[in-house]
Design a protein around this motif. Structure first.
Motif, PDB file in Angstrom:
ATOM      1  N   ALA A  22       0.829  -1.201   0.000  1.00 45.71           N
ATOM      2  CA  ALA A  22       0.000   0.000   0.000  1.00 45.71           C
ATOM      3  C   ALA A  22       0.866   1.254   0.000  1.00 45.71           C
ATOM      4  O   ALA A  22       0.582   2.230  -0.720  1.00 45.71           O
ATOM      5  CB  ALA A  22      -0.929  -0.013   1.208  1.00 45.71           C
ATOM      6  N   ASP A  23       1.930   1.239   0.788  1.00 45.39           N
ATOM      7  CA  ASP A  23       2.813   2.409   0.877  1.00 45.39           C
ATOM      8  C   ASP A  23       3.453   2.698  -0.477  1.00 45.39           C
ATOM      9  O   ASP A  23       3.537   3.862  -0.904  1.00 45.39           O
ATOM     10  CB  ASP A  23       3.885   2.143   1.937  1.00 45.39           C
ATOM     11  CG  ASP A  23       4.588   3.420   2.382  1.00 45.39           C
ATOM     12  OD1 ASP A  23       3.898   4.436   2.544  1.00 45.39           O
ATOM     13  OD2 ASP A  23       5.814   3.392   2.555  1.00 45.39           O
ATOM     14  N   ARG A  24       3.901   1.660  -1.163  1.00 47.85           N
ATOM     15  CA  ARG A  24       4.520   1.871  -2.479  1.00 47.85           C
ATOM     16  C   ARG A  24       3.496   2.374  -3.489  1.00 47.85           C
ATOM     17  O   ARG A  24       3.803   3.226  -4.331  1.00 47.85           O
ATOM     18  CB  ARG A  24       5.161   0.570  -2.967  1.00 47.85           C
ATOM     19  CG  ARG A  24       6.340   0.110  -2.131  1.00 47.85           C
ATOM     20  CD  ARG A  24       7.090  -1.023  -2.798  1.00 47.85           C
ATOM     21  NE  ARG A  24       8.138  -1.559  -1.938  1.00 47.85           N
ATOM     22  CZ  ARG A  24       9.098  -2.382  -2.355  1.00 47.85           C
ATOM     23  NH1 ARG A  24       9.151  -2.756  -3.624  1.00 47.85           N
ATOM     24  NH2 ARG A  24      10.003  -2.840  -1.515  1.00 47.85           N
ATOM     25  N   LEU A  25       2.285   1.835  -3.425  1.00 49.21           N
ATOM     26  CA  LEU A  25       1.243   2.293  -4.346  1.00 49.21           C
ATOM     27  C   LEU A  25       0.914   3.761  -4.100  1.00 49.21           C
ATOM     28  O   LEU A  25       0.716   4.533  -5.053  1.00 49.21           O
ATOM     29  CB  LEU A  25      -0.011   1.434  -4.183  1.00 49.21           C
ATOM     30  CG  LEU A  25       0.037   0.057  -4.832  1.00 49.21           C
ATOM     31  CD1 LEU A  25      -1.152  -0.786  -4.403  1.00 49.21           C
ATOM     32  CD2 LEU A  25       0.054   0.192  -6.354  1.00 49.21           C
ATOM     33  N   LEU A  26       0.841   4.151  -2.849  1.00 44.56           N
ATOM     34  CA  LEU A  26       0.532   5.543  -2.538  1.00 44.56           C
ATOM     35  C   LEU A  26       1.641   6.482  -3.005  1.00 44.56           C
ATOM     36  O   LEU A  26       1.381   7.603  -3.444  1.00 44.56           O
ATOM     37  CB  LEU A  26       0.320   5.702  -1.028  1.00 44.56           C
ATOM     38  CG  LEU A  26      -0.963   5.075  -0.465  1.00 44.56           C
ATOM     39  CD1 LEU A  26      -0.931   5.058   1.057  1.00 44.56           C
ATOM     40  CD2 LEU A  26      -2.195   5.840  -0.964  1.00 44.56           C
ATOM     41  N   LYS A  27       2.878   6.015  -2.933  1.00 45.85           N
ATOM     42  CA  LYS A  27       4.011   6.859  -3.321  1.00 45.85           C
ATOM     43  C   LYS A  27       4.268   6.821  -4.821  1.00 45.85           C
ATOM     44  O   LYS A  27       4.623   7.832  -5.430  1.00 45.85           O
ATOM     45  CB  LYS A  27       5.274   6.406  -2.573  1.00 45.85           C
ATOM     46  CG  LYS A  27       5.289   6.752  -1.083  1.00 45.85           C
ATOM     47  CD  LYS A  27       6.603   6.311  -0.460  1.00 45.85           C
ATOM     48  CE  LYS A  27       6.770   6.843   0.963  1.00 45.85           C
ATOM     49  NZ  LYS A  27       5.862   6.213   1.917  1.00 45.85           N
ATOM     50  N   GLN A  28       4.119   5.652  -5.433  1.00 42.18           N
ATOM     51  CA  GLN A  28       4.499   5.473  -6.838  1.00 42.18           C
ATOM     52  C   GLN A  28       3.322   5.478  -7.799  1.00 42.18           C
ATOM     53  O   GLN A  28       3.496   5.718  -8.992  1.00 42.18           O
ATOM     54  CB  GLN A  28       5.260   4.145  -7.012  1.00 42.18           C
ATOM     55  CG  GLN A  28       6.486   4.026  -6.138  1.00 42.18           C
ATOM     56  CD  GLN A  28       7.060   2.620  -6.116  1.00 42.18           C
ATOM     57  OE1 GLN A  28       7.889   2.297  -5.285  1.00 42.18           O
ATOM     58  NE2 GLN A  28       6.620   1.760  -7.019  1.00 42.18           N
ATOM     59  N   GLY A  29       2.137   5.153  -7.310  1.00 43.92           N
ATOM     60  CA  GLY A  29       0.968   5.076  -8.182  1.00 43.92           C
ATOM     61  C   GLY A  29       0.763   3.716  -8.792  1.00 43.92           C
ATOM     62  O   GLY A  29      -0.356   3.318  -9.116  1.00 43.92           O
ATOM     63  N   GLN A  30       1.821   2.963  -8.967  1.00 51.76           N
ATOM     64  CA  GLN A  30       1.726   1.612  -9.506  1.00 51.76           C
ATOM     65  C   GLN A  30       2.940   0.805  -9.053  1.00 51.76           C
ATOM     66  O   GLN A  30       3.914   1.365  -8.563  1.00 51.76           O
ATOM     67  CB  GLN A  30       1.643   1.627 -11.033  1.00 51.76           C
ATOM     68  CG  GLN A  30       2.851   2.260 -11.703  1.00 51.76           C
ATOM     69  CD  GLN A  30       2.714   2.338 -13.209  1.00 51.76           C
ATOM     70  OE1 GLN A  30       1.711   1.928 -13.770  1.00 51.76           O
ATOM     71  NE2 GLN A  30       3.725   2.855 -13.874  1.00 51.76           N
ATOM     72  N   LEU A  31       2.859  -0.512  -9.233  1.00 52.22           N
ATOM     73  CA  LEU A  31       3.943  -1.396  -8.818  1.00 52.22           C
ATOM     74  C   LEU A  31       4.607  -2.008 -10.034  1.00 52.22           C
ATOM     75  O   LEU A  31       3.924  -2.454 -10.966  1.00 52.22           O
ATOM     76  CB  LEU A  31       3.405  -2.504  -7.904  1.00 52.22           C
ATOM     77  CG  LEU A  31       2.789  -2.059  -6.577  1.00 52.22           C
ATOM     78  CD1 LEU A  31       2.274  -3.263  -5.802  1.00 52.22           C
ATOM     79  CD2 LEU A  31       3.790  -1.282  -5.738  1.00 52.22           C
ATOM     80  N   THR A  32       5.922  -2.031 -10.016  1.00 53.81           N
ATOM     81  CA  THR A  32       6.671  -2.678 -11.081  1.00 53.81           C
ATOM     82  C   THR A  32       6.794  -4.170 -10.793  1.00 53.81           C
ATOM     83  O   THR A  32       6.460  -4.646  -9.712  1.00 53.81           O
ATOM     84  CB  THR A  32       8.076  -2.067 -11.199  1.00 53.81           C
ATOM     85  OG1 THR A  32       8.798  -2.350  -9.976  1.00 53.81           O
ATOM     86  CG2 THR A  32       7.998  -0.566 -11.391  1.00 53.81           C
ATOM     87  N   ASP A  33       7.293  -4.906 -11.784  1.00 52.37           N
ATOM     88  CA  ASP A  33       7.532  -6.336 -11.581  1.00 52.37           C
ATOM     89  C   ASP A  33       8.543  -6.558 -10.456  1.00 52.37           C
ATOM     90  O   ASP A  33       8.442  -7.528  -9.703  1.00 52.37           O
ATOM     91  CB  ASP A  33       8.047  -6.975 -12.878  1.00 52.37           C
ATOM     92  CG  ASP A  33       6.968  -7.028 -13.950  1.00 52.37           C
ATOM     93  OD1 ASP A  33       5.776  -6.917 -13.589  1.00 52.37           O
ATOM     94  OD2 ASP A  33       7.306  -7.171 -15.138  1.00 52.37           O
ATOM     95  N   GLU A  34       9.515  -5.642 -10.365  1.00 52.03           N
ATOM     96  CA  GLU A  34      10.504  -5.757  -9.287  1.00 52.03           C
ATOM     97  C   GLU A  34       9.834  -5.561  -7.923  1.00 52.03           C
ATOM     98  O   GLU A  34      10.151  -6.253  -6.961  1.00 52.03           O
ATOM     99  CB  GLU A  34      11.619  -4.731  -9.482  1.00 52.03           C
ATOM    100  CG  GLU A  34      12.737  -4.840  -8.448  1.00 52.03           C
ATOM    101  CD  GLU A  34      13.858  -3.841  -8.680  1.00 52.03           C
ATOM    102  OE1 GLU A  34      14.803  -3.819  -7.872  1.00 52.03           O
ATOM    103  OE2 GLU A  34      13.772  -3.077  -9.677  1.00 52.03           O
TER     104      GLU A  34
END
Length: 859
Positions: A22-34
């Motif tokens: 959730a934290d990465r989604l909030l900061k980045q908007g989307q998740l990479t494969d990595e």
């Protein structure tokens, strides 16, 4: 508690890996494969599965609005797609409202299908080449658009990925209408805080998919058990390794003992035996040989164990010690020579004693009265007689007796030592006992060799080397005793078999033991399989953690407040705006899937659950309902992106058509709206409604267009026809076309002129009709307009002059033949160019005179 704080509180109760996602989604908007790979790794750890509270998640309170703008500019360079073959671009202009009119088959839907495909819509049809033409070298088109004011142009080929920036486009056609009627749909736009759950659910699905991929690589390398063993108990255990709970059970499955091997051999022998009684006798004979080996081992161990060796050493030491004492105590006064009492002397004395019984039987030794010396046979002098008696007294003394007794005990102990068999005898014993494994012969011979060495050392009084104990034989004895007992049991079994033999049971037992042996031989593979199963089970646990159900449940709770209520309200408002409030339908929430709340249009108050909007409502009602659902779904999205409507009023009556036209113009006040239609009524309604927004607005934003098909291709943008422009401009268009027709006739003859003039005459007839509607009647009544407009117009109708009507009557009479069928007996004569020009100029002047006169009256 507000929605953002509600979500934050919920997140801080989740496991660390989900919080991190959730934290990465909030900061980045989307998740990479990595990101997905790292989150999957975190999920596998104890730390990742712990609940933590160290993340502030401040981004939840940030709700950036999408202010991006997309505008479609044109489609050109179409090649090898459907039946499209335009020679000019389909240009959508700079305004917000473009209406593209075309007959059926003119290419409207083909353009819509292209736009659905390039914008990545889920229900986009596959594009194909024109099936009536040879396959093209390539199928492509050029899409030009503006993104946030910047011009872009992309060449797009069939089969290539959508143009990312155009994904924001919203398209309504028959397929979308059917989807909103038949299927469940999620709101296209959801607030970022709610959209987080959709992204979280998608992320957990990807993590679960990654775990599934890794788990799938844990393939089994376990050998297949032979078919003969399939029905054994061991085979069932082998096939259910996942049920093994502890190490003891696993070891029990994999261990193959000597007893089991012997049991298998016995069963094999029993099954082969033709004479069980003879085999029983043979087993007992073998048992006797094993008993002899056991007896020898036991006796030899008694003789040559450390305790007995030490006991013999003690006896030897005692004998030596006492002999030394006896020798030192031998004080015979009458002895003349040295050595009296020594071992040689004692042997000589005892030999003399034995010989004395021959010449002097019955006389106690030594004989002295009237006797001779038994050695030299001389007469014994008194001194010699006394010396002999002194010698005997010494021999019979206590010290001598003790020494002799100790020496006898030592000798007796040596005599009890077991003598080792020869190597050949050991070999024979092994063969007779069925101990054909060379290890047994080696073991026994090594044992007896140690025993022989110890015996020799003891006999030599350990002068050369010490006697070494033979070592412990308990383990070997236990094995041999077990073997002996098995032989006895086999003999008993063969005795029983001689009376009655259950061959079927023996065969089953044999297969069971063979299966057990086979499984034990697969120990490495079984242990690897157990490890794989444990890893597989671990992955099942991890996948359970990655289940999106808890996210969907929370999304349902949040969406009920934030999404569903707003979506339903928008749908009801659209029904009112489109004039469809009498249709008994409602939008209801159905379920949540992957954190998306799904909704569906249903009949309101239906008593029969089988009744659906698609099966109950009329075609027109279905169309207006699906349009309302579509607009409720997409109209309030942030940002500005085009709306595309392909025949939105299909099957609608005039009332619904008017409401739709009004709604589309309202949309065009804020976003680009492109309408493809084959209905002239909508074409006219859009002109009428857009004019209500003001002449300036209509001039800036309203763009009517036409496309047509010709010679097997479609989608060709046509010039503005006479009926599609104002009457003054239409007059000028006809004069220009007439000039072109005249020049063509001058160059190519009358036939060429007439071919063009025929169309000019037809369009002139249409222009005369439009002049009546728009000029003479001042647009109070128009054929394709729903309303009769009187406001500010009726006053212009007063005082229409008879001569003005006469001009129209004359022109209508003479040119009706070009638009209405005539009797075959009445030939249609196309006027010459000068005559036709006079009539067109006459209508132009008529319009100008009418306009000038009305202007004077108004002044």
């Amino acid at each position: 508690m507000d929605i953002e704080e509600n979500i934050r509180t919920w997140l801080l109760k989740q496991q660390d890996w989900l919080q991190e996602a959730a934290d990465r989604l909030l900061k980045q908007g989307q998740l990479t494969d990595e990101d997905i790979a790292q989150l999957a790794s975190l999920l596998k750890t104890a730390d990742g599965q712990a609940v933590t509270r160290h993340r502030p998640l401040d981004e939840l309170r940030h709700d950036p609005k999408d202010v991006s703008e997309i505008r479609l500019a044109r489609i050109d360079g179409v090649a090898g797609i459907e039946s499209l073959g335009p020679r000019k671009p389909l240009d959508f202009g700079f305004g917000n409202l473009t209406v593209v009119y075309g007959h059926n088959g003119s290419g409207k839907s083909s353009y819509t299908r292209i736009l659905k495909k390039v914008s990545g819509k889920p229900r986009a049809m596959e594009l194909k080449a024109n099936v009536f033409q040879a396959p093209p070298a390539e199928s492509k088109c050029q899409i030009s658009y503006k993104h946030d004011g910047a011009d872009h142009s992309s060449e797009w080929h069939i089969g290539s990925a959508p143009i990312e920036a155009l994904r924001q486009i919203d398209i309504f056609d028959s397929d979308e209408a059917g989807h909103y009627l038949r299927g469940e749909s999620a709101a296209t736009y959801t607030p970022p805080a709610v959209g987080l759950f959709e992204k979280l659910a998608a992320a957990t699905d990807k993590i679960k998919e990654l775990l599934q991929t890794e788990q799938a690589k844990l393939t089994s390398a376990l050998p297949v058990i032979p078919a003969d063993y399939q029905n054994t108990e061991v085979a069932r255990s082998y096939g259910a390794l996942h049920t093994i709970r502890n190490v003891a059970d696993l070891e029990a499955l994999l261990t193959w003992t000597d007893e089991q091997a012997q049991s298998l051999n016995t069963i094999v022998e029993r099954l082969k035996a033709d004479d069980p009684a003879a085999l029983a006798k043979q087993k007992r004979g073998t048992k006797t040989q094993v008993d002899q080996i056991l007896s020898g081992l036991s006796k030899a161990f008694i003789s040559y164990n450390a305790d007995n060796l030490e006991a013999i050493r003690c006896l030897r030491q005692a004998a030596v010690s006492k002999r030394q004492i006896a020798t030192e105590g031998a004080q015979v006064q009458s002895a003349i020579l040295d050595g009296v009492g020594a071992q040689t002397w004692r042997a000589l004395w005892e030999a003399a004693r034995n010989y004395s019984a021959t010449p002097y039987p019955g006389t106690p030794f030594p004989a002295t009265e009237d006797a001779r010396c038994i050695l030299c046979q001389q007469e014994l002098m008194p001194e010699a007689q006394q010396r002999l008696l002194d010698f005997e007294s010494f021999v019979q003394g206590k010290l001598e007796l003790d020494a002799t007794s100790a020496e006898d005990q030592h000798k007796a102990a040596l005599d009890l030592l077991v003598e080792a068999p020869t190597e050949q005898l050991v070999q024979t014993q092994c063969e007779a006992s069925g101990l054909n494994d060379g290890k047994w012969k080696d073991f026994l011979w090594a044992f007896w060799s140690r025993a022989a060495a110890a015996r020799l050392a003891l006999l030599n009084e350990e002068v050369i080397e010490d006697a070494v104990p033979v070592g412990d034989v308990k383990e070997a004895q236990l094995v041999l005793e077990t073997y002996r007992d098995q032989l006895q049991a086999d003999a008993v079994q063969f005795d029983a078999d001689a009376l009655q033999f259950d061959r079927a049971k023996a065969t089953t037992d044999k297969l069971g033991l063979e299966a057990k042996k086979w499984v034990s031989q697969q120990a490495l593979a079984v242990r690897a399989e157990i490890e794989r199963l444990n890893n597989f089970k671990t992955y099942d646990g991890w996948k359970t953690l990655a289940n999106s159900r808890q996210i969907s449940l929370k999304a349902t709770d949040i969406s009920e407040k934030v999404v569903t209520e707003a979506y339903v309200a928008r749908f009801n408002q659209e029904l009112r705006t489109l004039g469809a409030t009498k249709i008994q339908v409602e939008l209801v929430k159905t379920r949540t899937k992957s954190a998306k709340v799904l909704h569906q249009v249903r009949l309101k108050g239906a008593k029969n659950a089988q009744g659906t909007p698609e099966t109950v409502l009329s075609e027109g009602e279905r169309r207006i309902i699906s349009l309302a659902a579509f607009l409720a779904d997409v109209a309030d999205k942030p940002g500005s992106s085009p709306f595309i409507f392909d025949d939105p009023i299909s099957s609608l009556d005039h009332d619904f058509e008017w409401h739709v036209a009004c709604r589309l113009v309202q949309l065009a006040k804020h976003r680009q709206v492109l309408i493809f239609t084959h209905r002239l009524s909508l074409y006219g309604a859009m002109d009428d409604v857009s004019k209500k927004e003001g002449e300036a607005w209509q001039k800036q934003h309203y763009r009517p267009m036409c496309i047509e098909s010709y010679a097997g291709t479609s989608g060709q943008p046509a010039d503005q026809e006479v009926w599609n422009t104002n009457t003054k401009k239409a007059n000028n268009i006809l004069l220009t076309r007439l000039d072109t027709a005249r020049k063509t006739g001058d160059a190519d003859g009358a036939a060429a002129y007439r071919a063009l003039a025929q169309g000019i005459c037809s369009d002139f007839r249409k222009l005369i009709e439009r002049s009546v509607e728009e000029d003479l009647l001042n647009k109070v009544v128009l054929r394709h307009r729903r309303s009769v407009t009187t406001d500010g117009r009726l006053s212009q109708l007063q005082g229409i002059l008879p001569e003005e009507c006469a001009v129209i009557d004359d022109l209508m009479t003479r040119y009706s033949c070009f638009e209405h069928s005539q009797s075959q007996e009445t030939p249609i004569v196309i006027p010459e160019a000068p005559d036709l020009k006079v009539d067109i100029e006459r209508l132009k002047q008529w319009r100008q005179d009418l306009s000038d006169r009305r202007a004077q009256l108004a002044a």
